[in-house]
Design an enzyme around this catalytic site. Structure first.
Site, mmCIF file in Angstrom:
data_model
loop_
_atom_site.group_PDB
_atom_site.id
_atom_site.type_symbol
_atom_site.label_atom_id
_atom_site.label_comp_id
_atom_site.label_asym_id
_atom_site.label_seq_id
_atom_site.Cartn_x
_atom_site.Cartn_y
_atom_site.Cartn_z
ATOM 1 N N ASN A 1 2.491 -11.515 -3.405
ATOM 2 C CA ASN A 1 3.583 -9.705 -2.968
ATOM 3 C C ASN A 1 4.672 -9.874 -2.651
ATOM 4 O OD1 ASN A 1 3.595 -6.959 -3.638
ATOM 5 N ND2 ASN A 1 2.344 -6.687 -2.553
ATOM 6 N N TRP A 2 6.068 -10.039 -3.021
ATOM 7 C CA TRP A 2 6.800 -9.653 -2.093
ATOM 8 C C TRP A 2 7.469 -8.880 -1.587
ATOM 9 C CZ3 TRP A 2 10.689 -13.196 -6.039
ATOM 10 C CH2 TRP A 2 9.843 -14.472 -6.097
ATOM 11 N N LYS A 3 6.743 -7.271 -2.377
ATOM 12 C CA LYS A 3 6.960 -6.389 -1.547
ATOM 13 C C LYS A 3 8.477 -6.141 -1.751
ATOM 14 C CE LYS A 3 2.474 -6.250 1.363
ATOM 15 N NZ LYS A 3 1.907 -5.773 2.355
ATOM 16 N N HIS B 1 -2.296 -1.020 -4.854
ATOM 17 C CA HIS B 1 -1.952 -1.056 -3.386
ATOM 18 C C HIS B 1 -1.944 -0.133 -2.303
ATOM 19 C CE1 HIS B 1 0.269 -3.504 0.113
ATOM 20 N NE2 HIS B 1 -0.322 -4.132 -0.360
ATOM 21 N N GLU C 1 -0.214 0.621 0.723
ATOM 22 C CA GLU C 1 0.774 0.704 0.729
ATOM 23 C C GLU C 1 1.300 1.812 -0.284
ATOM 24 O OE1 GLU C 1 3.068 -2.493 1.177
ATOM 25 O OE2 GLU C 1 1.957 -3.376 2.632
ATOM 26 N N GLU D 1 -8.564 -5.792 0.177
ATOM 27 C CA GLU D 1 -7.036 -5.830 1.414
ATOM 28 C C GLU D 1 -7.527 -4.982 2.116
ATOM 29 O OE1 GLU D 1 -3.503 -7.862 -0.729
ATOM 30 O OE2 GLU D 1 -3.375 -5.308 -0.989
ATOM 31 N N GLY E 1 -0.460 -7.420 6.898
ATOM 32 C CA GLY E 1 0.763 -7.236 7.881
ATOM 33 C C GLY E 1 0.421 -7.410 9.333
ATOM 34 N N SER F 1 -3.002 -11.393 6.374
ATOM 35 C CA SER F 1 -2.749 -12.081 6.809
ATOM 36 C C SER F 1 -2.729 -13.518 6.114
ATOM 37 C CB SER F 1 -3.012 -11.596 7.924
ATOM 38 O OG SER F 1 -2.437 -10.246 8.871
ATOM 39 N N GLY G 1 1.222 -11.873 1.147
ATOM 40 C CA GLY G 1 2.903 -10.989 1.377
ATOM 41 C C GLY G 1 3.006 -11.738 2.400
HETATM 42 P P1 13P Z 1 -0.002 -10.032 3.886
HETATM 43 O O1 13P Z 1 -0.248 -10.880 3.397
HETATM 44 O O2 13P Z 1 2.026 -9.501 4.608
HETATM 45 O O3 13P Z 1 -0.923 -9.351 5.259
HETATM 46 O O4 13P Z 1 0.172 -8.447 2.870
HETATM 47 C C1 13P Z 1 -0.961 -8.608 2.152
HETATM 48 C C2 13P Z 1 -0.801 -7.804 1.101
HETATM 49 O O5 13P Z 1 -0.372 -6.368 1.242
HETATM 50 C C3 13P Z 1 -0.727 -8.387 -0.016
HETATM 51 O O6 13P Z 1 -0.599 -7.923 -1.531
#
Ligand code: 13P
Length: 250
Positions: free
Chosen positions: A9-11, A95, A97, A167, A173, A212, A233
């Site tokens: 997930n490149w966000k 998600h 977020e 998650e 993150g 993470s 992420g």
């Molecule tokens: P990280 O791997 O940066 O913790 O993010 C996880 C995530 O939100 C994947 O959707």
């Protein structure tokens, strides 16, 4: 035996140059990833480019979100059929977020899940608790509530056509990965809950862990019996890091 799936997930990251570089790096190492299924979820605007770059490879394409609407006066939205036009296979929905920063609640997420499914996209439904919820001892209640909204709208069989991603918000993150046992406990709870409704769905559905995940911790997470891969992420933004996680699925 469920196949391991590693999805990046490149966000909100990338540029034309960095996206080309990242995809070419991933494609350069994909032959060493064995039987692991791989997907990348770029920002919407890069989907046509990435779609072209992935032609002929085993790497699948996904979106980070999808509209609950198919077409019409919905400024700023991207629909499932549009994503299908560019060969997307997956769409992330719910998600944390989106839930926390854009106020997307369980019902809205369920409608996005339905919209994705109705055009043949495989929803990747994210669930997970905040630190506050974990400390209050309500992790299972929160995850159950998030799942129930989808099951109520779409039925239990629909979960069998989807991918789930656990998650924990406190692990996203932050560098604070859930321990393999902490993650396994919630995955087992999810699978057990589904089994109570439909054993075949519970046996079939891939449940990814996200939060993470890195090359150094992926193998022990993926070795847990109810963890079927990862939603990645930060570590999906560097080809070598992402490939190391994909290889951990072997
Ligand atoms: P990280 O791997 O940066 O913790 O993010 C996880 C995530 O939100 C994947 O959707």
């Amino acid at each position: 035996m469920r196949q391991i799936l590693v999805a990046g997930n490149w966000k909100l990251n990338g540029s034309l140059d960095s996206v080309k570089q990242l995809v070419s790096g991933i494609l350069g190492g994909v032959d060493d990833t064995g039987n692991t299924a791989i997907a990348v979820c770029p920002p919407f605007v890069y989907i046509p480019l990435v779609s072209n770059l992935l032609v002929g490879s085993k790497v699948k394409l996904g979106s980070q979100d999808v509209s609950d609407q198919e077409s019409g006066a919905f400024t700023g939205e991207i629909s499932g059929p549009m994503l299908k036009d560019f060969s997307c296979s997956y769409a992330i929905v719910g998600h944390s977020e989106r839930r926390a920063l854009y106020a997307e609640n369980d019902e809205f997420t369920a409608r996005k899940f339905a919209a994705a499914r109705s055009c043949g996209l495989i929803p990747i439904l994210c669930v997970g608790e905040t630190l506050e919820e974990r400390e209050a001892g309500i992790t299972e209640q929160v995850v159950a509530r998030q799942l129930d909204a989808v099951i109520e709208l779409e039925g239990i069989a629909a979960i069998g056509d989807a991918v789930l991603a656990y998650e924990p918000v406190w692990a996203i993150g932050t560098g604070k990965t859930a321990t393999p046992q902490q993650a396994q406990d919630v995955h087992a709870f999810i699978r057990g809950k589904l089994a109570g409704l439909d054993q075949a769905v519970a046996d079939k559905v891939q449940i990814l862990y996200g939060g993470s995940v890195k090359g150094s911790n992926a193998a022990e997470l993926f070795a847990m019996s109810d963890i079927d891969g990862g939603l990645i992420g930060g570590a999906s933004l560097q080809a070598d890091d992402f490939l190391a996680i994909c290889m951990a699925g072997n």
